[in-house]
Structures are given as structure tokens and as C-alpha cells.
Design an enzyme around this catalytic site. Structure first.
Site, short mmCIF file in Angstrom:
data_model
loop_
_atom_site.label_atom_id
_atom_site.label_comp_id
_atom_site.label_asym_id
_atom_site.label_seq_id
_atom_site.Cartn_x
_atom_site.Cartn_y
_atom_site.Cartn_z
N ASN A 30 0.88 -1.18 0.00
CA ASN A 30 0.00 0.00 0.00
C ASN A 30 0.91 1.22 0.00
O ASN A 30 1.46 1.60 1.03
CB ASN A 30 -0.89 -0.03 1.25
CG ASN A 30 -1.84 1.14 1.31
OD1 ASN A 30 -1.78 2.05 0.49
ND2 ASN A 30 -2.72 1.13 2.29
N ARG B 204 -2.48 -2.12 -3.55
CA ARG B 204 -3.70 -1.33 -3.36
C ARG B 204 -3.62 -0.09 -4.25
O ARG B 204 -2.66 0.67 -4.18
CB ARG B 204 -3.80 -0.89 -1.90
CG ARG B 204 -4.99 0.00 -1.68
CD ARG B 204 -4.87 0.77 -0.40
NE ARG B 204 -6.03 1.63 -0.26
CZ ARG B 204 -6.01 2.77 0.39
NH1 ARG B 204 -4.90 3.20 0.95
NH2 ARG B 204 -7.10 3.49 0.49
N HIS C 88 -12.74 3.03 -0.10
CA HIS C 88 -12.79 1.98 0.93
C HIS C 88 -13.51 0.73 0.39
O HIS C 88 -14.05 -0.07 1.17
CB HIS C 88 -13.56 2.44 2.19
CG HIS C 88 -12.90 3.51 3.01
ND1 HIS C 88 -13.64 4.51 3.61
CD2 HIS C 88 -11.62 3.72 3.32
CE1 HIS C 88 -12.81 5.31 4.28
NE2 HIS C 88 -11.57 4.85 4.10
N ARG D 159 -11.59 15.52 7.68
CA ARG D 159 -12.30 15.92 6.46
C ARG D 159 -13.72 16.36 6.79
O ARG D 159 -14.38 15.73 7.62
CB ARG D 159 -12.36 14.78 5.45
CG ARG D 159 -11.02 14.41 4.85
CD ARG D 159 -11.21 13.41 3.71
NE ARG D 159 -9.99 12.69 3.45
CZ ARG D 159 -9.89 11.36 3.44
NH1 ARG D 159 -10.94 10.60 3.63
NH2 ARG D 159 -8.72 10.80 3.18
N GLU E 277 -8.28 -5.26 4.98
CA GLU E 277 -8.08 -4.95 3.56
C GLU E 277 -6.89 -5.69 2.97
O GLU E 277 -6.92 -6.11 1.82
CB GLU E 277 -7.91 -3.42 3.41
CG GLU E 277 -9.22 -2.69 3.62
CD GLU E 277 -9.06 -1.21 3.96
OE1 GLU E 277 -8.62 -0.90 5.09
OE2 GLU E 277 -9.37 -0.36 3.11
#
Ligand code: ADP
Length: 397
Positions: free
Chosen positions: A7, A90, A179, A240, A384
Site C-alpha cells: 500500500n 492497493r 474503501h 475531512r 483490507e
């Protein structure tokens, strides 16, 4: 097969080596501050103590070399290089081109480049990771797993914005969602936990971490999700903003005499529960402490976060027509009984009740709805990396 999962960010690189037969993690770690002074690799071989090496990492090629060195060195290495059977990467944005994971070739690399303007901070870094791995392991097959792919089943009515249609046609401006690997993994796992076929279930998945998103999954397929063209839309997150009136951008620019880039930075890095709490913290452990001690900003931030999640659950219940289970995952969703309880207390319109004892669980699969609850409430830890490793093996066998 041993699968290396990568990743890659602009200045960091997370990795896990997974044995695909046992699905055990053989080693995991992180390269930090790539291209910046003070870079280091930190990794933990299974069953051993964490190892930290401070060493120059001018670029991602060097970072990958150090990862391979960490995995294969004679002192505390865990494999030989030829045992690494495949690498799974990823990739943040697959645009509309990628609806599932794919084996990486030059055409795929070109297509990832082509959608890079949709994720200008992430896709170029992901590509650098691919190139660095290809250089270090030229014969090893590699797979790209996209954050957006699971959401590609959304119908047009859910992914279109109310903009001139030509902007979708010309520029691809639409909801993509992120996601996806987590929403896919958690929705499959939820079906297993409930002992049902995914095809028969209507689920809402709440991925509540530092980044947060929610999705509606009907019969195993995503029909709507809260993140949009970028990960800025939807829920209130750690830093965010989530949904705002688009006019806010111009309004702030005028008031603060700032640029678009300044406001974009504000919306990504200084907003969310961090901004709402008067910059107390973006971490829900600190916010819970503040909330319980009567910190006004912590209460304001947590209440707004919870309200937004509840509002989306209401909207997605309407979109699905019925909801069988609501799943909580990621840092906050898996670990914070406090936040789960605040959310689920407001779901009486669904006939949801909470088993307070079961809701004390964290980091494990758990049904925490009460016996009389009309909708199942589940904690489902996401994974993940494992999902990426599974896709990688399936395509490289
Ligand atoms: P991301 O992958 O988006 O960076 P994670 O899914 O790892 O985020 O979630 C990180 C967040 O999870 C932390 O910022 C913190 O708010 C929250 N978190 C982690 N552990 C706990 C806990 N025990 N209680 C409450 N919140 C927690």
C-alpha cells in the site's frame, strides 16, 4: 503461496507478507518519510519484537529494496526471495475502467495513469510502488486491487451528480466511492457471521476510521456509498468535512482572502471532528475522554459525527427498502462501543436495540444487537490486506 501486499503512499509504504494457505501474516511493516530526512523502516516478523531501522530512503525503489532485505535477511528474515509468489497492490482510483482486481501489465499501468487526474495524490504514488516492485522482482506476477471497484455496481441514479450531464461524459465527474475493499470484505464476512447467503441480505456497512464512509449493499452488490469523486464527500471524518454546500468554498475564499488550494487543504486536513472540536483532536479516544469530561468542543464534534452517520443510515434504509443488518468496522467502528451506542440509540425507527454487554467487544466479530432487535447490529473487523491477498492469489494461481 506467499503474497506481498503493498500500500504505497507519496512518502510512505505499508506492507504485509501473507501466507495464502493459512492466511496468517508472516511479517508486516511500514517505510516512513520516503524522500524526506529521517526516513525509517519499522516491521514486525510474526511472533517477534518490532524492528526499527533508521536509514536514508531517497525514493520508493530504495524503500522496496529495504522491504525485501527485511523479509529475506539471514538474521531475522522470514522468507527467501523466490518464495514470494505474487504481489498485490492497493490502488486508490480505478475510475470506471476497473470493476474488479486485475493482473498488472503495461496496458493496466497505462489505464491507471489515465485516471490519475481523479486521484492526483494517490494514483501516481501507487504506480511508483508498482514500478519499484517490478524492478526488484521482475518475474513475480502483480495484481492491482482498486478502492473504487466494489462501488462500480451503483446505478446511474446513485452515482450521478446534479450537474450538466456533459461534465460526466467529458470529465468523468460522478460518485466513485472509496474503501471498496473494506466494504466488500465486511459485507461478505457479515453474511458468513449471520449464516446467510449474501444474495439474500440488505446491509449497511459503516466504515468509521480516520477516513469514514458508509455503503448500502443489496444482495452483495453496492448500490450507494457516501464518498464521491474524491474521499472528501459524505460523513464527517477525522479531519475531512464530508458533505458541505459547495458555495462554502467561494464564501471562505472571499472572507479569508485565500485560494482554492487553501480551502481544499482546510476541508481535508483541518475540518471534521478535529475542526469541530476546536482542534482538540481527530482521535475518537481523545474525543470520548473530552465528551465524558464535559469538553464542549468534543461533545459538539461527536454529536455532529453521530448525527451524520444516523442520517445516512436513514437514507440508505430508504434506498434499500429494508435493512437486515448494520455493520461497524475500521478504527472507530470496531473499537468504540461509545460511538456505536450513540449511533444505535438513534435507530429505534428501525426497531434496533443494543445488547450493552456485547457492545463492550472490540476488534472481534460480534453481533451486539439485543435479542428483540428487528435489525442485526454487527462488529466486523475489516482486513483490507487479506482481501487484497485473496484477490491476488485468485488471479495468479
Ligand atoms: P485510517 O485507516 O482511516 O487511518 P483507522 O481505521 O485505522 O483509520 O482508524 C483510526 C481511528 O480509529 C483513530 O484515529 C481513532 O479515532 C479510532 N480508534 C482507534 N482505536 C480506538 C479506540 N479504542 N476507541 C475509540 N476510537 C479508536
Amino acid at each position: 503461496m506467499k503474497v506481498l501486499v503493498i500500500n504505497c503512499g507519496s512518502s510512505s509504504l505499508k506492507f504485509q507478507l501473507i501466507d495464502s494457505d493459512s492466511e496468517a501474516v508472516i511479517c508486516k511493516g511500514l517505510c516512513e518519510r520516503i524522500g524526506i530526512d529521517g526516513s525509517q523502516i519499522v516491521y514486525t516478523p510474526a511472533g517477534k519484537d518490532k524492528i526499527t531501522k533508521v536509514t536514508p530512503m531517497p525514493d520508493h525503489n530504495r524503500a522496496i529494496e529495504l522491504v525485501i532485505e527485511a523479509l529475506t535477511n539471514s538474521e531475522n528474515g522470514v522468507v527467501s526471495l523466490d518464495e514470494i509468489g505474487a504481489v498485490g497492490h492497493r490502488i486508490v482510483h480505478g475510475g470506471e475502467k476497473f470493476t474488479k482486481s486485475v493482473v498488472i501489465d503495461e496496458e493496466v499501468i497505462k489505464a491507471i495513469e489515465d485516471v490519475s487526474d481523479l486521484a492526483p495524490l494517490h494514483n501516481p504514488a501507487n504506480l511508483i510502488g508498482i514500478r519499484a516492485c517490478q524492478k526488484a522482482m521482475p518475474k513475480v506476477p502483480m495484481v492491482a486491487v482498486f478502492d473504487t471497484a466494489f462501488h462500480q455496481t451503483m446505478p446511474e441514479e446513485a452515482y450521478l451528480y446534479g450537474l450538466p450531464y456533459s461534465y460526466y461524459e467529458k470529465y468523468g465527474i460522478r460518485r466513485y466511492g472509496f474503501h471498496g475493499t473494506s466494504h466488500s470484505y465486511v459485507s461478505k464476512r457479515a453474511a458468513e457471521i449471520l449464516g446467510k447467503d449474501a444474495k439474500d441480505l440488505k446491509l449497511i456497512v459503516c466504515h468509521l476510521g480516520n477516513g469514514a464512509s458508509i455503503s448500502a449493499v443489496d444482495g452483495g452488490k453496492c448500490i450507494d456509498t457516501s464518498m464521491g469523486l474524491t474521499p472528501l464527500e459524505g460523513l464527517i471524518m477525522g479531519t475531512r468535512s464530508g458533505d458541505i454546500d459547495p458555495s462554502v468554498v467561494e464564501f471562505i475564499m472571499k472572507k479569508e482572502n485565500s485560494t482554492v488550494a487553501d480551502v481544499t487543504n482546510l476541508l481535508n486536513k483541518k475540518s471534521g471532528v478535529f475542526g469541530l472540536s476546536d482542534e482538540l483532536s481527530s482521535d475518537f479516544r481523545d474525543l470520548q475522554k473530552g465528551y465524558e469530561e464535559g469538553h464542549a468542543g468534543a461533545k459538539r464534534a461527536v454529536d455532529a459525527f453521530v448525527y451524520r452517520v444516523v442520517k445516512y443510515i436513514g437514507a440508505y434504509t430508504a434506498a434499500l427498502g429494508r435493512v437486515d443488518a448494520i455493520c461497524f468496522t475500521a478504527g472507530v467502528g470496531e473499537n468504540s462501543g461509545f460511538v456505536r451506542n450513540l449511533i444505535c440509540k438513534r435507530l429505534s425507527f428501525l426497531g434496533a436495540t443494543v445488547d450493552e454487554e456485547a457492545n463492550k467487544a472490540h476488534g472481534e466479530d460480534k453481533v451486539f444487537s439485543g435479542a428483540d432487535s428487528k435489525v442485526k447490529l454487527l462488529i466486523v473487523p475489516t482486513n483490507e490486506e487479506l482481501a487484497i491477498a485473496r484477490d491476488t492469489v485468485a488471479l495468479c494461481k
